[in-house]
Design a protein around this motif. Structure first.
Motif, PDB file in Angstrom:
ATOM      1  N   VAL A  47      19.834   0.089   1.589  1.00 16.54           N
ATOM      2  CA  VAL A  47      18.685  -0.484   0.885  1.00 16.54           C
ATOM      3  C   VAL A  47      17.418  -0.050   1.606  1.00 16.54           C
ATOM      4  CG1 VAL A  47      17.502  -2.624   0.232  1.00 16.54           C
ATOM      5  CG2 VAL A  47      19.999  -2.499   0.091  1.00 16.54           C
ATOM      6  N   ASP A  48      16.443   0.430   0.851  1.00 12.99           N
ATOM      7  CA  ASP A  48      15.151   0.804   1.427  1.00 12.99           C
ATOM      8  C   ASP A  48      14.182  -0.369   1.275  1.00 12.99           C
ATOM      9  OD1 ASP A  48      15.557   3.617   2.202  1.00 12.99           O
ATOM     10  OD2 ASP A  48      15.987   3.852   0.064  1.00 12.99           O
ATOM     11  N   LEU A  49      13.487  -0.697   2.334  1.00  8.83           N
ATOM     12  CA  LEU A  49      12.497  -1.767   2.342  1.00  8.83           C
ATOM     13  C   LEU A  49      11.115  -1.121   2.378  1.00  8.83           C
ATOM     14  CD1 LEU A  49      11.802  -4.799   2.553  1.00  8.83           C
ATOM     15  CD2 LEU A  49      12.045  -4.562   5.052  1.00  8.83           C
ATOM     16  N   ILE A  50      10.284  -1.478   1.405  1.00 13.24           N
ATOM     17  CA  ILE A  50       8.955  -0.880   1.298  1.00 13.24           C
ATOM     18  C   ILE A  50       7.943  -1.994   1.043  1.00 13.24           C
ATOM     19  CG2 ILE A  50       7.482   0.738   0.036  1.00 13.24           C
ATOM     20  CD1 ILE A  50      10.145   2.103  -0.928  1.00 13.24           C
ATOM     21  N   TYR A  51       6.924  -2.058   1.868  1.00 11.80           N
ATOM     22  CA  TYR A  51       5.823  -2.992   1.659  1.00 11.80           C
ATOM     23  C   TYR A  51       4.705  -2.250   0.938  1.00 11.80           C
ATOM     24  CZ  TYR A  51       7.647  -6.564   4.856  1.00 11.80           C
ATOM     25  OH  TYR A  51       8.396  -7.542   5.448  1.00 11.80           O
ATOM     26  N   VAL A  52       4.145  -2.890  -0.068  1.00 18.72           N
ATOM     27  CA  VAL A  52       2.974  -2.353  -0.757  1.00 18.72           C
ATOM     28  C   VAL A  52       1.962  -3.489  -0.791  1.00 18.72           C
ATOM     29  CG1 VAL A  52       2.056  -1.210  -2.800  1.00 18.72           C
ATOM     30  CG2 VAL A  52       4.483  -0.917  -2.200  1.00 18.72           C
ATOM     31  N   ASN A  53       0.803  -3.252  -0.214  1.00 20.37           N
ATOM     32  CA  ASN A  53      -0.163  -4.341  -0.090  1.00 20.37           C
ATOM     33  C   ASN A  53      -1.559  -3.891  -0.480  1.00 20.37           C
ATOM     34  OD1 ASN A  53       0.494  -7.102   1.406  1.00 20.37           O
ATOM     35  ND2 ASN A  53      -1.710  -6.732   1.504  1.00 20.37           N
ATOM     36  N   ASP A  54      -2.277  -4.799  -1.115  1.00 21.97           N
ATOM     37  CA  ASP A  54      -3.674  -4.569  -1.457  1.00 21.97           C
ATOM     38  C   ASP A  54      -4.460  -4.379  -0.166  1.00 21.97           C
ATOM     39  OD1 ASP A  54      -6.454  -5.032  -2.365  1.00 21.97           O
ATOM     40  OD2 ASP A  54      -5.485  -5.715  -4.198  1.00 21.97           O
ATOM     41  N   ASN A  55      -5.438  -3.479  -0.218  1.00 24.33           N
ATOM     42  CA  ASN A  55      -6.292  -3.299   0.962  1.00 24.33           C
ATOM     43  C   ASN A  55      -7.565  -4.141   0.862  1.00 24.33           C
ATOM     44  OD1 ASN A  55      -8.066  -1.942  -0.743  1.00 24.33           O
ATOM     45  ND2 ASN A  55      -7.855   0.032   0.276  1.00 24.33           N
ATOM     46  N   TYR A  56      -7.697  -4.912  -0.218  1.00 23.07           N
ATOM     47  CA  TYR A  56      -8.816  -5.838  -0.424  1.00 23.07           C
ATOM     48  C   TYR A  56     -10.169  -5.150  -0.308  1.00 23.07           C
ATOM     49  CZ  TYR A  56      -4.855  -8.910   0.293  1.00 23.07           C
ATOM     50  OH  TYR A  56      -3.621  -9.493   0.212  1.00 23.07           O
ATOM     51  N   GLY A  57     -10.200  -3.888  -0.716  1.00 17.98           N
ATOM     52  CA  GLY A  57     -11.447  -3.133  -0.724  1.00 17.98           C
ATOM     53  C   GLY A  57     -11.849  -2.553   0.612  1.00 17.98           C
ATOM     54  N   ASP A  58     -11.021  -2.742   1.629  1.00 20.45           N
ATOM     55  CA  ASP A  58     -11.327  -2.200   2.955  1.00 20.45           C
ATOM     56  C   ASP A  58     -10.576  -0.883   3.131  1.00 20.45           C
ATOM     57  OD1 ASP A  58     -11.768  -1.541   5.584  1.00 20.45           O
ATOM     58  OD2 ASP A  58     -11.136  -3.487   6.395  1.00 20.45           O
ATOM     59  N   PHE A  59     -11.261   0.204   2.869  1.00 23.69           N
ATOM     60  CA  PHE A  59     -10.634   1.518   2.919  1.00 23.69           C
ATOM     61  C   PHE A  59     -10.531   2.072   4.334  1.00 23.69           C
ATOM     62  CE2 PHE A  59     -11.726   0.941  -1.453  1.00 23.69           C
ATOM     63  CZ  PHE A  59     -10.618   1.448  -2.112  1.00 23.69           C
ATOM     64  N   ASP A  65      -4.241  -3.598  10.687  1.00 25.87           N
ATOM     65  CA  ASP A  65      -5.416  -4.392  10.332  1.00 25.87           C
ATOM     66  C   ASP A  65      -5.060  -5.446   9.287  1.00 25.87           C
ATOM     67  OD1 ASP A  65      -7.171  -2.916  11.995  1.00 25.87           O
ATOM     68  OD2 ASP A  65      -7.520  -1.437  10.409  1.00 25.87           O
ATOM     69  N   LEU A  66      -4.296  -5.040   8.278  1.00 26.20           N
ATOM     70  CA  LEU A  66      -3.929  -5.981   7.220  1.00 26.20           C
ATOM     71  C   LEU A  66      -3.025  -7.089   7.753  1.00 26.20           C
ATOM     72  CD1 LEU A  66      -3.412  -3.480   4.274  1.00 26.20           C
ATOM     73  CD2 LEU A  66      -5.346  -5.022   4.652  1.00 26.20           C
ATOM     74  N   VAL A  67      -2.107  -6.747   8.638  1.00 30.97           N
ATOM     75  CA  VAL A  67      -1.252  -7.762   9.260  1.00 30.97           C
ATOM     76  C   VAL A  67      -2.106  -8.732  10.075  1.00 30.97           C
ATOM     77  CG1 VAL A  67       0.556  -8.168  10.987  1.00 30.97           C
ATOM     78  CG2 VAL A  67       0.840  -6.349   9.288  1.00 30.97           C
ATOM     79  N   ARG A  68      -2.978  -8.197  10.900  1.00 31.16           N
ATOM     80  CA  ARG A  68      -3.828  -9.039  11.745  1.00 31.16           C
ATOM     81  C   ARG A  68      -4.704  -9.964  10.907  1.00 31.16           C
ATOM     82  NH1 ARG A  68      -8.414  -7.989  12.452  1.00 31.16           N
ATOM     83  NH2 ARG A  68      -8.439  -5.730  12.555  1.00 31.16           N
ATOM     84  N   GLN A  69      -5.357  -9.418   9.867  1.00 29.41           N
ATOM     85  CA  GLN A  69      -6.220 -10.233   9.012  1.00 29.41           C
ATOM     86  C   GLN A  69      -5.440 -11.358   8.344  1.00 29.41           C
ATOM     87  OE1 GLN A  69      -7.992  -7.347   6.380  1.00 29.41           O
ATOM     88  NE2 GLN A  69      -9.091  -6.342   8.047  1.00 29.41           N
ATOM     89  N   ALA A  70      -4.224 -11.053   7.911  1.00 25.86           N
ATOM     90  CA  ALA A  70      -3.395 -12.073   7.262  1.00 25.86           C
ATOM     91  C   ALA A  70      -2.979 -13.150   8.265  1.00 25.86           C
ATOM     92  CB  ALA A  70      -2.174 -11.416   6.630  1.00 25.86           C
ATOM     93  N   LEU A  71      -2.591 -12.739   9.457  1.00 27.99           N
ATOM     94  CA  LEU A  71      -2.164 -13.712  10.466  1.00 27.99           C
ATOM     95  C   LEU A  71      -3.326 -14.552  10.988  1.00 27.99           C
ATOM     96  CD1 LEU A  71       0.417 -11.571  12.465  1.00 27.99           C
ATOM     97  CD2 LEU A  71       0.900 -13.506  10.931  1.00 27.99           C
ATOM     98  N   GLU A  72      -4.539 -14.023  10.891  1.00 33.57           N
ATOM     99  CA  GLU A  72      -5.731 -14.770  11.309  1.00 33.57           C
ATOM    100  C   GLU A  72      -6.346 -15.566  10.157  1.00 33.57           C
ATOM    101  OE1 GLU A  72      -8.278 -11.803  13.042  1.00 33.57           O
ATOM    102  OE2 GLU A  72      -7.040 -11.638  14.860  1.00 33.57           O
ATOM    103  N   LEU A  91       2.716   1.030   2.180  1.00 37.16           N
ATOM    104  CA  LEU A  91       1.699   1.685   1.361  1.00 37.16           C
ATOM    105  C   LEU A  91       0.602   0.685   1.035  1.00 37.16           C
ATOM    106  CD1 LEU A  91       4.054   3.459  -1.218  1.00 37.16           C
ATOM    107  CD2 LEU A  91       3.008   4.468   0.814  1.00 37.16           C
ATOM    108  N   GLN A  92      -0.613   1.196   0.945  1.00 38.14           N
ATOM    109  CA  GLN A  92      -1.727   0.357   0.506  1.00 38.14           C
ATOM    110  C   GLN A  92      -2.033   0.656  -0.952  1.00 38.14           C
ATOM    111  OE1 GLN A  92      -5.201  -0.054   2.997  1.00 38.14           O
ATOM    112  NE2 GLN A  92      -4.067   0.797   4.733  1.00 38.14           N
ATOM    113  N   LYS A  93      -2.432  -0.388  -1.656  1.00 34.46           N
ATOM    114  CA  LYS A  93      -2.844  -0.225  -3.048  1.00 34.46           C
ATOM    115  C   LYS A  93      -4.247  -0.793  -3.223  1.00 34.46           C
ATOM    116  CE  LYS A  93      -0.731  -4.398  -5.067  1.00 34.46           C
ATOM    117  NZ  LYS A  93      -1.902  -4.946  -5.704  1.00 34.46           N
ATOM    118  N   VAL A  94      -4.853  -0.429  -4.339  1.00 37.55           N
ATOM    119  CA  VAL A  94      -6.229  -0.866  -4.568  1.00 37.55           C
ATOM    120  C   VAL A  94      -6.380  -1.694  -5.847  1.00 37.55           C
ATOM    121  CG1 VAL A  94      -7.235   1.057  -3.291  1.00 37.55           C
ATOM    122  CG2 VAL A  94      -6.830   1.291  -5.741  1.00 37.55           C
ATOM    123  N   ARG A  95      -5.367  -1.702  -6.659  1.00 34.53           N
ATOM    124  CA  ARG A  95      -5.414  -2.466  -7.904  1.00 34.53           C
ATOM    125  C   ARG A  95      -4.090  -3.193  -8.072  1.00 34.53           C
ATOM    126  NH1 ARG A  95      -9.919  -3.836  -9.991  1.00 34.53           N
ATOM    127  NH2 ARG A  95      -9.139  -3.748 -12.084  1.00 34.53           N
TER     128      ARG A  95
END
Length: 179
Positions: A47-59, A65-72, A91-95
């Motif tokens: 099984v392949d595990l893949i995270y895809v997360n919004d970058n919330y407009g921070d390119f 950074d996304l992990v840290r921001q979420a944990l904070e 992977l990061q997504k924008v929409r």
């Protein structure tokens, strides 16, 4: 490589946005099944595990950074159980869709993926649009309703029904997704 991928969508969230108060009660209910699905995927070579997360407009943000921001953020308890391991595909997504403007389709094709299991948030938005994009790309879609969080319960239920009826999604509890 396997024919199955678990996609963890938008779970790195600071919960500091206008819909957070509506979303967090649903996330509280699904975090344990999502964490269980992630743990099961981590243990399996097939099984392949893949995270895809919004970058919330921070390119300029990267995975760390996304992990840290979420944990904070306001609800680290909703993030800690599913923090991606080092080296996990991310992977990061924008929409809304995990496929839109990302390399997800290419990655899944390189992995010979046939079946995607969708977990995360928000059922009536990002999960729904990702399911549609997976379906039109000929991936089998699996949706564990206990591993997707909604903002609006009625829209969440309607989205699950749409995925089942219109996208032929298999609806199955998280603990049964990986057999």
């Amino acid at each position: 490589m396997s024919d199955t991928a678990v996609l963890v969508i938008d779970m790195l969230n600071s919960y500091q946005h206008e819909d957070a108060e509506k979303l967090t009660p649903s996330v509280e209910k699904v975090i344990e099944p999502i964490a269980g699905l992630v743990a099961a995927a981590r243990k399996r070579d097939d099984v392949d595990l893949i995270y895809v997360n919004d970058n919330y407009g921070d390119f300029t943000a990267d995975r760390d950074d996304l992990v840290r921001q979420a944990l904070e953020g306001k609800r680290p308890d909703l993030v800690e159980p599913i923090v991606p391991d080092d080296g996990v595909r991310f992977l990061q997504k924008v929409r809304h869709s995990a496929f839109y403007a990302t390399s997800l389709a290419y990655l899944l094709n390189q992995l010979d993926t046939k079946r995607v299991i969708l977990a995360g948030q928000v059922t009536e938005q990002c999960i729904l649009y990702t399911a549609l994009d997976a379906y039109v790309r000929h991936f089998d879609v699996v949706l564990p309703p206990d591993a997707v969080a909604h903002i609006d319960a009625d829209l969440g239920k309607a989205a699950i029904r749409m995925m089942q009826e219109n996208m032929r999604a298999e609806i199955v509890e998280a603990q049964k997704c990986l057999g």
